[in-house]
Every structure is written in C-alpha cells, then in structure tokens.
Design a protein around this motif. Sequence first.
Motif, PDB file in Angstrom:
ATOM      1  N   LEU A 122      40.082  -1.091   4.927  1.00 55.82           N
ATOM      2  CA  LEU A 122      39.932  -1.538   4.136  1.00 55.82           C
ATOM      3  C   LEU A 122      39.547  -1.904   3.017  1.00 55.82           C
ATOM      4  N   PRO A 123      39.809  -3.089   1.675  1.00 48.61           N
ATOM      5  CA  PRO A 123      39.848  -2.869   0.323  1.00 48.61           C
ATOM      6  C   PRO A 123      38.532  -2.435   0.213  1.00 48.61           C
ATOM      7  N   VAL A 124      38.496  -2.085  -0.924  1.00 50.74           N
ATOM      8  CA  VAL A 124      37.261  -1.275  -1.926  1.00 50.74           C
ATOM      9  C   VAL A 124      37.191  -2.316  -3.163  1.00 50.74           C
ATOM     10  N   MET A 125      35.754  -3.018  -2.636  1.00 51.90           N
ATOM     11  CA  MET A 125      35.949  -3.988  -3.819  1.00 51.90           C
ATOM     12  C   MET A 125      34.915  -3.334  -5.166  1.00 51.90           C
ATOM     13  N   GLY A 126      35.128  -4.433  -6.238  1.00 48.68           N
ATOM     14  CA  GLY A 126      34.933  -4.086  -7.506  1.00 48.68           C
ATOM     15  C   GLY A 126      33.843  -4.721  -7.694  1.00 48.68           C
ATOM     16  N   ASP A 127      33.484  -4.244  -8.833  1.00 46.45           N
ATOM     17  CA  ASP A 127      31.838  -4.871  -9.377  1.00 46.45           C
ATOM     18  C   ASP A 127      31.983  -6.342  -9.484  1.00 46.45           C
ATOM     19  N   GLY A 128      33.067  -6.935  -9.741  1.00 49.34           N
ATOM     20  CA  GLY A 128      33.001  -8.274 -10.091  1.00 49.34           C
ATOM     21  C   GLY A 128      33.832  -9.125  -8.763  1.00 49.34           C
ATOM     22  N   GLY A 129      33.727  -7.489  -7.508  1.00 54.27           N
ATOM     23  CA  GLY A 129      33.946  -8.857  -6.309  1.00 54.27           C
ATOM     24  C   GLY A 129      35.217  -8.506  -5.512  1.00 54.27           C
ATOM     25  N   GLY A 130      36.176  -8.503  -6.732  1.00 56.74           N
ATOM     26  CA  GLY A 130      38.080  -8.175  -6.478  1.00 56.74           C
ATOM     27  C   GLY A 130      38.428  -6.976  -6.208  1.00 56.74           C
ATOM     28  N   ASP A 146      29.854   5.538 -14.031  1.00 52.57           N
ATOM     29  CA  ASP A 146      29.368   4.308 -13.485  1.00 52.57           C
ATOM     30  C   ASP A 146      30.807   4.155 -12.797  1.00 52.57           C
ATOM     31  N   GLY A 147      31.264   4.246 -12.170  1.00 49.57           N
ATOM     32  CA  GLY A 147      32.538   3.573 -11.096  1.00 49.57           C
ATOM     33  C   GLY A 147      33.499   3.303 -12.220  1.00 49.57           C
ATOM     34  N   THR A 148      33.927   3.609 -13.121  1.00 48.18           N
ATOM     35  CA  THR A 148      34.609   2.872 -14.100  1.00 48.18           C
ATOM     36  C   THR A 148      36.376   3.557 -13.198  1.00 48.18           C
ATOM     37  N   ILE A 149      37.383   3.063 -13.759  1.00 47.87           N
ATOM     38  CA  ILE A 149      38.716   3.807 -12.678  1.00 47.87           C
ATOM     39  C   ILE A 149      39.549   3.586 -14.038  1.00 47.87           C
ATOM     40  N   SER A 150      39.704   4.840 -14.994  1.00 49.88           N
ATOM     41  CA  SER A 150      41.324   4.668 -15.691  1.00 49.88           C
ATOM     42  C   SER A 150      42.103   5.518 -14.964  1.00 49.88           C
ATOM     43  N   VAL A 156      41.471   0.461 -14.760  1.00 43.14           N
ATOM     44  CA  VAL A 156      42.146  -0.168 -13.909  1.00 43.14           C
ATOM     45  C   VAL A 156      41.247  -1.285 -12.826  1.00 43.14           C
ATOM     46  N   GLY A 157      39.303  -1.096 -13.303  1.00 45.25           N
ATOM     47  CA  GLY A 157      38.721  -1.482 -12.378  1.00 45.25           C
ATOM     48  C   GLY A 157      37.140  -1.024 -12.341  1.00 45.25           C
ATOM     49  N   LYS A 158      36.371  -1.137 -11.719  1.00 44.46           N
ATOM     50  CA  LYS A 158      35.243  -0.466 -11.433  1.00 44.46           C
ATOM     51  C   LYS A 158      34.497  -0.914 -10.035  1.00 44.46           C
ATOM     52  N   VAL A 159      34.383  -0.042  -9.169  1.00 41.43           N
ATOM     53  CA  VAL A 159      33.698   0.359  -8.213  1.00 41.43           C
ATOM     54  C   VAL A 159      32.515  -0.162  -7.859  1.00 41.43           C
ATOM     55  N   GLY A 160      32.293  -1.183  -7.235  1.00 39.67           N
ATOM     56  CA  GLY A 160      30.761  -1.723  -7.268  1.00 39.67           C
ATOM     57  C   GLY A 160      30.096  -0.579  -6.427  1.00 39.67           C
ATOM     58  N   VAL A 161      28.823  -0.724  -7.331  1.00 37.65           N
ATOM     59  CA  VAL A 161      27.526   0.162  -6.277  1.00 37.65           C
ATOM     60  C   VAL A 161      26.975  -0.820  -6.108  1.00 37.65           C
ATOM     61  N   TYR A 162      26.444  -0.816  -4.962  1.00 38.34           N
ATOM     62  CA  TYR A 162      24.491  -1.647  -5.138  1.00 38.34           C
ATOM     63  C   TYR A 162      23.855  -1.789  -3.913  1.00 38.34           C
ATOM     64  N   THR A 163      22.637  -1.986  -3.744  1.00 34.17           N
ATOM     65  CA  THR A 163      21.364  -1.875  -3.290  1.00 34.17           C
ATOM     66  C   THR A 163      21.070  -3.021  -2.771  1.00 34.17           C
ATOM     67  N   PHE A 164      19.842  -2.516  -2.107  1.00 33.41           N
ATOM     68  CA  PHE A 164      18.646  -3.992  -1.907  1.00 33.41           C
ATOM     69  C   PHE A 164      17.566  -3.755  -2.362  1.00 33.41           C
ATOM     70  N   ALA A 165      16.933  -4.198  -1.658  1.00 32.99           N
ATOM     71  CA  ALA A 165      15.133  -4.448  -2.504  1.00 32.99           C
ATOM     72  C   ALA A 165      14.375  -4.006  -1.353  1.00 32.99           C
TER      73      ALA A 165
END
Length: 245
Positions: A122-130, A146-150, A156-165
Amino acid sequence: MDNAILVGLSRQMVLRREMEIIANNIANMDTTGFKVESMMQKTEPGAPAVTQGGPKPVKFVAADGVARNFGQGGLTLTGAPLDMAIEGKGFFQVMDPNGPRFTRDGRFTMDTTGRLVTQAGLPVMGDGGGEIIIDPEKGEVTIGGDGTISQGAERVGKVGVYTFADAGVLEKAGDNLFRNGSNLAAEPAANASVRQGFLEGSNVKPVFEITRMIEVSRAYEQAGRMIDSGSDLSRRAVERLGKIQ
C-alpha cells in the motif's frame, strides 16, 4: 431458568470475549506498532426469568466495546533506511482500495516503480496527500525528524504524520491498520518526530497480560460454580415439591 443462572451466563459470555482479547494481545506482543486492547464492561437491565419475588429488572453483564491504549511502544534500531518509527502521538497514512488507513507500523519499502509502500504494497502518503517516489539512482535516502525525505541535496517528499483530537474514532481495519470511523478529520501531528532506521514495538506488557488472563480464567470458573450452585438449588427444590405432592 433461574435469574442467577442467566446473570452467571451473561458474565461468562463477557469473560470469554475478554479472554479472546487478552490472547490476541499476547499473540501480538512482537507485532510492530501494535496497540494493546482491553474489554469494557457494563450492566444492562433485562427481563427476569422469575417474575415473582425477584428484582425487576435484573441487571446482566454486557460488553461495552473495546478500549485501545495508543501509548508509545519501545523503539528498536534496525538500520534499514526506509524503516521509520513515530516518537510521540501520530500515525502514518497509507492508501488502500477502500480509502485512507492509519498505522504505526513503519516497516516501509520501495516497489518496482519507486513508490514508498508498506509490506503489503500500500502506498505511503506524503503530507500533501500524494504518493512518495524514490529514485534509487539518486543515492542514499535520508529522513529528517519532520518526515522530510531527501536524496543528496534534493528533497523528494515528506512522510505525513497525522493525529486525531479523539483517537477513539479509529477502528481496526486488519493488517495492523486503522480506519477513521467518524467525520472527525485527521490533523498534522505537531509534536511527533520521525526516527529513520527504527521501528516501534508493541506496547503490550506480557507479564501484565498473563496476570489478567489468570484473573479472567478464575472469574470464569467462579461464575461457572455460581451457575452450578443455582442449578443444583433449582433441582433440589423441584425434587422436594415432587415428594410433597
């Protein structure tokens, strides 16, 4: 059937489900990013089996859902460049055919097209949703806190890390994934840090879970003895009535 027997049976049914949850915790003590679960219980009023001389209604034992502890698991160094662990609150977002899913399992790899994917593809989504695309020919992959991939000097991208209230909106979706079971939107995790070359272990405490298993087993046996005692009293009452007649 006697009220006490019905109450005892309701207790045993809940205890059986609790035992299944504890066994699942123990089975996943070595699963990356697994979060320990526990059974919630409540009393539920119901119609009594015997309507004369007893309480109305009778309070039965019932399951009240499963609580999940999203506390931090220990981090283990693997050295693999695409392994990632989240330090703090948050989840990686991946995309499956049924929509976005969330996980703490950071055992990522690269597919034949260069996409960053899970072990299941399954594709891992970046912080922008792509999706995140890595070019093996551009050199070593480095991942910032911060998840930035270089690769070299190129981002080349940034791994999104998300949380919920409220993390309670997350429901198990299989394969160590969660789905958002509400309309509550995921938000970027402000205080989480991504650790490259690490994996987060399960937060299961084996000794505690085994202790719970013993306690539940004893409670189940105790409920069984109560049922047997109630059944025996009913049997003897029927026998005495038969002799009187």
